[in-house]
Design a protein around this motif. Structure first.
Motif, PDB file in Angstrom:
ATOM      1  N   ILE A 196       7.581  -1.090  -5.816  1.00  0.00           N
ATOM      2  CA  ILE A 196       7.737   0.080  -6.906  1.00  0.00           C
ATOM      3  C   ILE A 196       9.336   0.564  -6.402  1.00  0.00           C
ATOM      4  O   ILE A 196       9.629   0.728  -5.287  1.00  0.00           O
ATOM      5  N   ILE A 224      11.269   4.234  -7.720  1.00  0.00           N
ATOM      6  CA  ILE A 224      11.255   5.380  -8.561  1.00  0.00           C
ATOM      7  C   ILE A 224      12.646   6.011  -8.325  1.00  0.00           C
ATOM      8  O   ILE A 224      13.151   6.502  -7.103  1.00  0.00           O
ATOM      9  N   VAL A 231      10.865   4.583 -13.784  1.00  0.00           N
ATOM     10  CA  VAL A 231      10.072   4.072 -12.733  1.00  0.00           C
ATOM     11  C   VAL A 231       9.850   2.325 -13.244  1.00  0.00           C
ATOM     12  O   VAL A 231       9.639   1.987 -14.117  1.00  0.00           O
ATOM     13  N   SER A 232       9.918   1.563 -12.174  1.00  0.00           N
ATOM     14  CA  SER A 232       9.786   0.133 -12.285  1.00  0.00           C
ATOM     15  C   SER A 232       9.043  -0.423 -11.516  1.00  0.00           C
ATOM     16  O   SER A 232       9.109  -0.124 -10.046  1.00  0.00           O
ATOM     17  N   VAL A 241       4.728   7.558  -5.047  1.00  0.00           N
ATOM     18  CA  VAL A 241       4.308   8.248  -6.256  1.00  0.00           C
ATOM     19  C   VAL A 241       3.896   9.658  -5.877  1.00  0.00           C
ATOM     20  O   VAL A 241       4.530  10.694  -6.416  1.00  0.00           O
ATOM     21  N   ASP A 242       3.127   9.813  -4.720  1.00  0.00           N
ATOM     22  CA  ASP A 242       2.883  10.965  -4.374  1.00  0.00           C
ATOM     23  C   ASP A 242       4.147  11.789  -3.956  1.00  0.00           C
ATOM     24  O   ASP A 242       4.405  12.926  -4.356  1.00  0.00           O
ATOM     25  N   ALA A 299       7.318  11.273  -4.899  1.00  0.00           N
ATOM     26  CA  ALA A 299       7.973  11.636  -6.212  1.00  0.00           C
ATOM     27  C   ALA A 299       7.383  12.767  -6.953  1.00  0.00           C
ATOM     28  O   ALA A 299       7.839  13.706  -7.394  1.00  0.00           O
ATOM     29  N   GLN A 300       6.216  13.000  -7.181  1.00  0.00           N
ATOM     30  CA  GLN A 300       5.323  14.112  -7.663  1.00  0.00           C
ATOM     31  C   GLN A 300       5.712  15.499  -6.712  1.00  0.00           C
ATOM     32  O   GLN A 300       5.857  16.508  -7.323  1.00  0.00           O
ATOM     33  N   ILE A 334      11.922  12.656 -12.623  1.00  0.00           N
ATOM     34  CA  ILE A 334      11.916  11.319 -12.489  1.00  0.00           C
ATOM     35  C   ILE A 334      12.724  10.664 -13.803  1.00  0.00           C
ATOM     36  O   ILE A 334      12.440  10.754 -14.956  1.00  0.00           O
ATOM     37  N   ARG A 360       0.907  -1.417  -0.033  1.00  0.00           N
ATOM     38  CA  ARG A 360       0.087   0.058   0.088  1.00  0.00           C
ATOM     39  C   ARG A 360       0.636   1.238   0.282  1.00  0.00           C
ATOM     40  O   ARG A 360       0.097   2.428  -0.389  1.00  0.00           O
ATOM     41  N   ALA A 361       2.138   1.213   0.439  1.00  0.00           N
ATOM     42  CA  ALA A 361       2.904   2.322   0.521  1.00  0.00           C
ATOM     43  C   ALA A 361       3.330   2.791  -1.002  1.00  0.00           C
ATOM     44  O   ALA A 361       3.795   3.805  -1.101  1.00  0.00           O
ATOM     45  N   ILE A 362       2.860   2.163  -2.094  1.00  0.00           N
ATOM     46  CA  ILE A 362       3.346   2.504  -3.396  1.00  0.00           C
ATOM     47  C   ILE A 362       2.590   3.661  -3.602  1.00  0.00           C
ATOM     48  O   ILE A 362       3.370   4.668  -4.730  1.00  0.00           O
ATOM     49  N   SER A 363       1.480   3.970  -3.468  1.00  0.00           N
ATOM     50  CA  SER A 363       0.771   5.219  -3.949  1.00  0.00           C
ATOM     51  C   SER A 363       1.610   6.319  -3.273  1.00  0.00           C
ATOM     52  O   SER A 363       1.560   7.349  -3.841  1.00  0.00           O
TER      53      SER A 363
END
Lengths: 100, 100
Positions: free
Chosen positions: B86, B88, B65-66, B46-47, B49-50, B62, B40-43
């Motif tokens: 993930i 990043i 991303v893999s 992404v936050d 990184a953004q 960036i 669940r920490a994947i989301s």
């Protein structure tokens, strides 16, 4: 590469397996599938991509993963909110492409 | 490119801003940062990184991303479980690289 043979699967709140099946079907017809998700569904999109390529369609592969931000969604307090997004492109492996 | 000047930030349960700050610091020193997360920490990864590349370190980008799967974690029922992962990679933009 024909861009027309591409299916988009939007990942939302349904169980992961629903999206796995929705992804498996176009892939088995030789189409490319793009999984799209935002916010908390991003983790689920990664799960779907992994389950599909590792268990269901082993002659498909993850071609690209990209992340971004979607702006202009208005939150409950009336202020604009940004939400993170992910796009995962899954395609049939080149080596296994067959004429049917 | 020196592989030694790379920092790894593991994304877990802390607030997003903690990881944003942990990522901003090495980037501002010209290092590459790799964000790693599972499940669940994947989301949240992404936050992070953004937020970092759009608001905090605008001369970073960036790079890749893999996604993957980590096996062999044993669940509460004693059976092995797989978990999605993930990675990043965020790096200072080439054009803005300066000798200090």
């Amino acid at each position: 590469m024909s861009e027309a043979s591409e299916a988009v699967v939007l990942i939302g709140r349904k169980p992961t397996m629903n999206y796995v099946l929705a992804t498996t079907m176009p892939l088995s017809e030789g189409k490319t599938v793009v999984l799209k998700a935002r916010g908390r569904a991003i983790s689920k999109a990664v799960d779907v991509a992994q389950v599909v390529t590792r268990r269901f369609v082993q002659d498909a592969e993850i071609q690209s993963v990209s992340i971004g931000t979607e702006e202009g969604r208005v939150g409950q307090d009336g202020r604009p909110r940004s939400v993170s997004t992910i796009e995962i492109r899954i395609a049939p492996k080149k080596s296994s492409a067959k004429k049917k």
